[in-house]
Design an enzyme around this catalytic site. Structure first.
Site, mmCIF file in Angstrom:
data_model
loop_
_atom_site.group_PDB
_atom_site.id
_atom_site.type_symbol
_atom_site.label_atom_id
_atom_site.label_comp_id
_atom_site.label_asym_id
_atom_site.label_seq_id
_atom_site.Cartn_x
_atom_site.Cartn_y
_atom_site.Cartn_z
ATOM 1 C CB THR A 26 -11.433 8.221 5.633
ATOM 2 O OG1 THR A 26 -11.757 9.460 6.216
ATOM 3 C CG2 THR A 26 -10.471 7.482 6.504
ATOM 4 C CD GLU A 76 2.508 5.553 6.969
ATOM 5 O OE1 GLU A 76 1.663 5.087 6.206
ATOM 6 O OE2 GLU A 76 2.224 6.096 8.042
ATOM 7 C CB THR A 135 -0.968 0.022 1.199
ATOM 8 O OG1 THR A 135 -0.228 -0.139 2.407
ATOM 9 C CG2 THR A 135 -1.993 -1.085 1.084
ATOM 10 C CB THR A 187 4.561 -6.982 10.009
ATOM 11 O OG1 THR A 187 4.662 -5.808 9.217
ATOM 12 C CG2 THR A 187 4.452 -8.189 9.106
ATOM 13 C CG ASN A 220 0.242 8.836 8.653
ATOM 14 O OD1 ASN A 220 -0.452 7.965 8.151
ATOM 15 N ND2 ASN A 220 1.510 8.651 8.963
ATOM 16 C CE LYS A 261 0.788 -3.360 3.097
ATOM 17 N NZ LYS A 261 0.112 -2.357 3.962
#
Lengths: 401, 401
Positions: A401, A274, A151, A188, A396, A177
């Site tokens: 959404t 990230e 992703t 994870t 983030n 991932k």
């Protein structure tokens, strides 16, 4: 032609990754990884109490965490979390359709989904994707399969370990991932491990649980535990070694190889955390016990102030000492010794005189080591995290959404 | 002339703030707040195991957390943490010198220091500062005193509450500093509360402990607990009310007023959190018990993903549900109801249909309310935090030791 191979490196496995239109980017978003026959299998799933429908399915077909599995179907772009009964039906349909195509039972197919929370899967696309993926299974599609489970990941993350068991060469290979919502208490986001070793499901289950405890459960990007975390290992047995049971010498060897593989995959997740620019290893020793060592290491690993300091290249032992001290682990400041990159910077309750240039040079690197000795016992634990950068906020705060 | 007044609002108190040269900025960096006679006093200090020398001193003179105190001396710019025996000697000398100048005992003087960790106080400057501050005590220096306790703070943070006790008007007033290293298990960085109420030390100690539990211990900026947190209340008695004892009707009234004051001060710390642009209130109800409610509320309040989503104005209930679910509080996704600004966005294990425009409008404001009902019991707790912005990283990655 040279082909990148990982999950199909162990004999007996095939894989495929296809574009079925779930991801807006148009990239691969559905993968099937299958064994030519039922494999011994084990899976560990998230400890979050809010769980995705695929996690519910995996627990249903492997209630003890191990058993026999033929295939693993995974999609990205939509996590099928908080989707109610319709979501459970969809997860089951993914297993059923994959099983039909492979000529096996639905209960032999693990399912995982990753991506946005709270949306139903676009099942029309998923059905077509499963049909296309199962029709194109082979040994040359590993890269497509890996891309199909990603992703916000920015790197391919895989690792391979080989060893000899009972005179046979055995290969363990894994893909993984995960980049955000990465925290302890999990396995994870999604990890798939294949091996040609022959091993009993009970032994495989134990080996996976133990490996996860010090690898996937020792990493944190942001202290947020995902609702979808799943790591599964399929052992096809094509290596031809005698089936490994519990408590054998071969078991120990296999478990060590699996732990090594999981460690490499877990660290790969943190490196791709990230906004991360550095991998940080925090080793705690001399804790009252192992549990205390883990609590102390993770308290440092989850401290935003510490992670910002590393990002800024600052040998700020005050923030490390404060993060250790705020934890529930027993910490006696006067006994505490803190080092960075092998240089002691704190001792006897005071900052130590140290070679600032040497430590700053270490902090400029991509891999940072922090060593803490609590000197109150014999507990040891190593945790991994990444630095905290502006990029984490950008990723983030701008994700909608 | 109009004068800003807070700590000297209650009758019987004087204050002073001076520039003694500890802060590189040249701003005020040493404050003395004193009562005209010994005041009933209570103090709560950090639960971090690594503590500053001033915290050690406060615990030594108030081993039960309450007693009688004449004055509070505070410096900023250097926290006197991890400074060994020399640091303890310095903290004690601050109390001694202040006591001498005020004609009282060293054990009647509380000490606090805030700022960088790991450096010895510049005692020459401190001594001169104490001499200057004690010589200039008065009722017109409140602003200088407040500025003298600030570090990375960007706002003056104070609050006043008035009530009537036993027919007398009683004033409670407080100042507070704190912006980073703010987390539960603490009593914020430094808070000083004065009141002219007459109250027994035991009753004052109980009232402060209880107030801190739901105010200062309910806030978090970054989940990092400071080594220096201290909040103290001095009750001089000049209001002339009959001395308040435990379990009286007047005690309840006083305790409520103190709780109100601490709440206002605690929220002020969060609003001034490093990089903060929004105050976020997270109310949890229907938890198994109060402890569970607190754990659940703080799990959301400390979630970097949630805090980034609020920063980005995104009604991301998936991150709220995931943060609740990862906590040790009992969470049953199907029973969980989540609202933002009074609008239900998650219910029955699924995202609810809601007025997106209304919720996005609420998220654009400066005060965000998140309401979670776990529907498994009667426990309630409200936590406060702020959003997580790029500015937090800038402040903390560029701050060098």
């Amino acid at each position: 032609m040279a082909v990148v191979r990982h999950v199909t490196l162990p004999a007996g496995f095939v894989a495929s990754g296809v574009k079925c239109g779930i991801k807006q980017s148009g990239r691969e978003d559905l993968a099937v990884i299958a064994c030519e026959k039922d494999a011994a299998a084990a899976a560990v799933t998230t400890r979050n109490q809010v769980i995705g429908a695929p996690v519910t399915w995996c627990r249903k077909i492997l209630p003890k965490g191990f058993g026999r599995i033929r295939a693993f179907v995974i999609n990205s772009g939509c996590s099928n979390v908080c989707t109610g009964k319709a979501g459970l039906r969809d997860a089951e349909e993914m297993a059923k359709r994959t099983a039909q195509r492979l000529g096996t039972k639905p209960r032999s197919v693990l399912v995982a989904s990753t991506g946005i929370i709270g949306h139903l899967l676009p099942m029309d696309k998923i059905r077509k994707g499963i049909d296309a993926a199962t029709a194109s299974l082979g040994r040359d599609n590993d890269t497509a399969a890996l891309h199909a489970i990603m992703t916000t990941d920015t790197r391919d993350k895989y690792a391979v370990v080989q060893t000899r068991l009972g005179g046979k060469k055995v290969t363990l290979s894994g893909i993984v991932k995960g980049s955000g919502m990465i925290a302890p208490s999990m396995a994870t986001m999604i990890g798939v491990i294949t091996t040609d070793a022959a091993i009993a499901p009970t032994a495989l289950g134990k080996a996976l649980r133990e490996a996860v405890a010090t690898t996937f459960n020792a990493i944190t990007v942001d202290s947020d535990t995902s609702t979808s975390d799943t790591v599964a290992v399929l052992a096809g047995g094509a290596a031809g070694n005698a089936v490994i049971g519990l408590n054998s010498a071969e078991y120990k060897k296999f478990a060590a190889a699996l732990r090594e593989l999981c460690g490499a995959l877990a660290r790969a997740v943190v490196i791709d955390g990230e906004g991360a620019t550095k991998l940080i290893e925090i080793s705690v020793r001399g804790a009252k016990n192992v549990r205390d060592a883990e609590i102390a290491a993770k308290s440092v690993a989850n401290s935003p102030l510490f992670k910002c300091a590393v990002h800024g290249g600052d040998p700020n032992w005050g923030r490390i000492a404060a993060a250790l001290g705020k934890s529930s682990a027993v910490v006696v400041p006067e006994k505490l010794v803190i080092g960075i990159g092998g240089v002691t910077i704190f001792r006897g309750g005071l900052g130590a005189k140290f070679n600032l240039k040497k430590v700053e040079e270490h902090l400029k690197g991509r891999e940072i080591r922090v060593e803490c000795d609590l000197h109150v016992g014999k507990g040891e634990f190593t945790a991994w995290t990444c630095d905290l950068s502006r990029e984490y906020i950008t990723i983030n705060a701008d994700y909608h959404t």
